[in-house]
Design a protein around this motif. Sequence first.
Motif, PDB file in Angstrom:
ATOM      1  N   GLY A 194      42.765  37.107  38.566  1.00 33.77           N
ATOM      2  CA  GLY A 194      43.796  36.597  37.680  1.00 33.77           C
ATOM      3  C   GLY A 194      45.066  36.349  38.467  1.00 33.77           C
ATOM      4  O   GLY A 194      45.027  35.919  39.623  1.00 33.77           O
ATOM      5  N   SER A 195      46.204  36.655  37.856  1.00 37.78           N
ATOM      6  CA  SER A 195      47.488  36.479  38.529  1.00 37.78           C
ATOM      7  C   SER A 195      47.617  37.457  39.691  1.00 37.78           C
ATOM      8  O   SER A 195      47.143  38.592  39.624  1.00 37.78           O
ATOM      9  N   ILE A 196      48.253  36.998  40.781  1.00 41.98           N
ATOM     10  CA  ILE A 196      48.438  37.836  41.963  1.00 41.98           C
ATOM     11  C   ILE A 196      49.891  37.726  42.413  1.00 41.98           C
ATOM     12  O   ILE A 196      50.383  36.634  42.713  1.00 41.98           O
ATOM     13  N   LEU A 197      50.586  38.848  42.441  1.00 41.99           N
ATOM     14  CA  LEU A 197      51.973  38.865  42.886  1.00 41.99           C
ATOM     15  C   LEU A 197      52.055  38.629  44.387  1.00 41.99           C
ATOM     16  O   LEU A 197      51.200  39.070  45.152  1.00 41.99           O
ATOM     17  N   ASN A 198      53.095  37.921  44.798  1.00 39.98           N
ATOM     18  CA  ASN A 198      53.375  37.673  46.221  1.00 39.98           C
ATOM     19  C   ASN A 198      52.171  37.064  46.940  1.00 39.98           C
ATOM     20  O   ASN A 198      51.841  37.440  48.065  1.00 39.98           O
ATOM     21  N   TYR A 199      51.556  36.104  46.266  1.00 44.66           N
ATOM     22  CA  TYR A 199      50.353  35.465  46.790  1.00 44.66           C
ATOM     23  C   TYR A 199      50.693  34.671  48.057  1.00 44.66           C
ATOM     24  O   TYR A 199      51.722  34.011  48.144  1.00 44.66           O
ATOM     25  N   GLY A 200      49.802  34.767  49.047  1.00 40.71           N
ATOM     26  CA  GLY A 200      50.026  34.081  50.313  1.00 40.71           C
ATOM     27  C   GLY A 200      50.904  34.849  51.272  1.00 40.71           C
ATOM     28  O   GLY A 200      51.223  34.351  52.362  1.00 40.71           O
ATOM     29  N   SER A 201      51.304  36.064  50.885  1.00 40.53           N
ATOM     30  CA  SER A 201      52.142  36.906  51.752  1.00 40.53           C
ATOM     31  C   SER A 201      51.499  38.279  51.910  1.00 40.53           C
ATOM     32  O   SER A 201      50.632  38.672  51.119  1.00 40.53           O
ATOM     33  N   PHE A 202      51.930  38.992  52.920  1.00 44.86           N
ATOM     34  CA  PHE A 202      51.440  40.352  53.171  1.00 44.86           C
ATOM     35  C   PHE A 202      49.921  40.333  53.329  1.00 44.86           C
ATOM     36  O   PHE A 202      49.380  39.549  54.075  1.00 44.86           O
ATOM     37  N   SER A 203      49.190  41.163  52.590  1.00 45.92           N
ATOM     38  CA  SER A 203      47.734  41.237  52.759  1.00 45.92           C
ATOM     39  C   SER A 203      46.991  40.391  51.727  1.00 45.92           C
ATOM     40  O   SER A 203      45.766  40.416  51.665  1.00 45.92           O
ATOM     41  N   ASN A 204      47.733  39.613  50.918  1.00 49.93           N
ATOM     42  CA  ASN A 204      47.087  38.793  49.910  1.00 49.93           C
ATOM     43  C   ASN A 204      46.360  37.609  50.546  1.00 49.93           C
ATOM     44  O   ASN A 204      46.668  37.211  51.667  1.00 49.93           O
ATOM     45  N   PRO A 205      45.398  37.018  49.829  1.00 53.43           N
ATOM     46  CA  PRO A 205      44.767  35.804  50.360  1.00 53.43           C
ATOM     47  C   PRO A 205      45.806  34.717  50.605  1.00 53.43           C
ATOM     48  O   PRO A 205      46.866  34.689  49.983  1.00 53.43           O
ATOM     49  N   SER A 206      45.492  33.812  51.498  1.00 55.41           N
ATOM     50  CA  SER A 206      46.380  32.697  51.801  1.00 55.41           C
ATOM     51  C   SER A 206      46.056  31.512  50.899  1.00 55.41           C
ATOM     52  O   SER A 206      44.924  31.337  50.451  1.00 55.41           O
ATOM     53  N   PHE A 207      47.070  30.675  50.632  1.00 56.07           N
ATOM     54  CA  PHE A 207      46.838  29.426  49.929  1.00 56.07           C
ATOM     55  C   PHE A 207      45.942  28.518  50.765  1.00 56.07           C
ATOM     56  O   PHE A 207      46.010  28.519  51.996  1.00 56.07           O
ATOM     57  N   ALA A 208      45.147  27.719  50.102  1.00 55.93           N
ATOM     58  CA  ALA A 208      44.290  26.765  50.814  1.00 55.93           C
ATOM     59  C   ALA A 208      45.110  25.645  51.444  1.00 55.93           C
ATOM     60  O   ALA A 208      44.800  25.194  52.552  1.00 55.93           O
ATOM     61  N   ASN A 209      46.161  25.183  50.762  1.00 57.37           N
ATOM     62  CA  ASN A 209      46.899  24.010  51.206  1.00 57.37           C
ATOM     63  C   ASN A 209      48.387  24.255  51.445  1.00 57.37           C
ATOM     64  O   ASN A 209      49.133  23.297  51.672  1.00 57.37           O
ATOM     65  N   TRP A 210      48.822  25.520  51.414  1.00 56.06           N
ATOM     66  CA  TRP A 210      50.239  25.833  51.490  1.00 56.06           C
ATOM     67  C   TRP A 210      50.474  27.076  52.332  1.00 56.06           C
ATOM     68  O   TRP A 210      49.581  27.911  52.491  1.00 56.06           O
TER      69      TRP A 210
END
Length: 206
Positions: free
Chosen positions: A35-51
Amino acid sequence: MRKIIIATLLSLAFTSANANIIFSDDFDSEAPNSGSILNYGSFSNPSFANWTVSEGTVDLIANVNQWGISCAGNSGKCVDLDGSTKDAGTLSSKYFTLAAGNYILSFDISGNQRNRKRDTLDFSLAGFVNETIRLKGTKDFRTLSFFFTVGASSYGNIVFNHRGKDNIGMILDNVSVTEVNAPGALALLGLGLTGLAVRRRKQKSI
């Protein structure tokens, strides 16, 4: 400001144009099993595909999430441009090539959906688009579209830079760059832009 081409005008233009999509992302494929993920693309979260995310954080929002935030069309996923570290993010797309021609940068944007405060967003595309908008938190999604011409082959990307440090930002969805070179489409777009030019401002509240 190279300003809003209303959705009906865009629809007519694309009907008569041989449109070539250069870049497109609705964020729906991000974190497909989450679902929703805070601070997505930063720290240990998955990275954006295009950003990529720099100078702050953004949140990935799944419609409708626990904070009552909805995405465009009340479906899929979208991005809160002021993440959850009290430091709004800079969201930059992957680089792409723009051949000489005529283009439209388009995206859906809403207010923060949580209060009445006006937020400020700077965005650019390789020097061809360079704008600032201010949007009240209660404003619903609208499509903003910006027409620009590339004289010689260029290489660049889209950058959204949200101002703010309160974890409550504008909501972004459905970003695209489309090449439109059919004469009928360009004439129609020109009429729309001429009508809007009288209200041109460097910074626009919408």
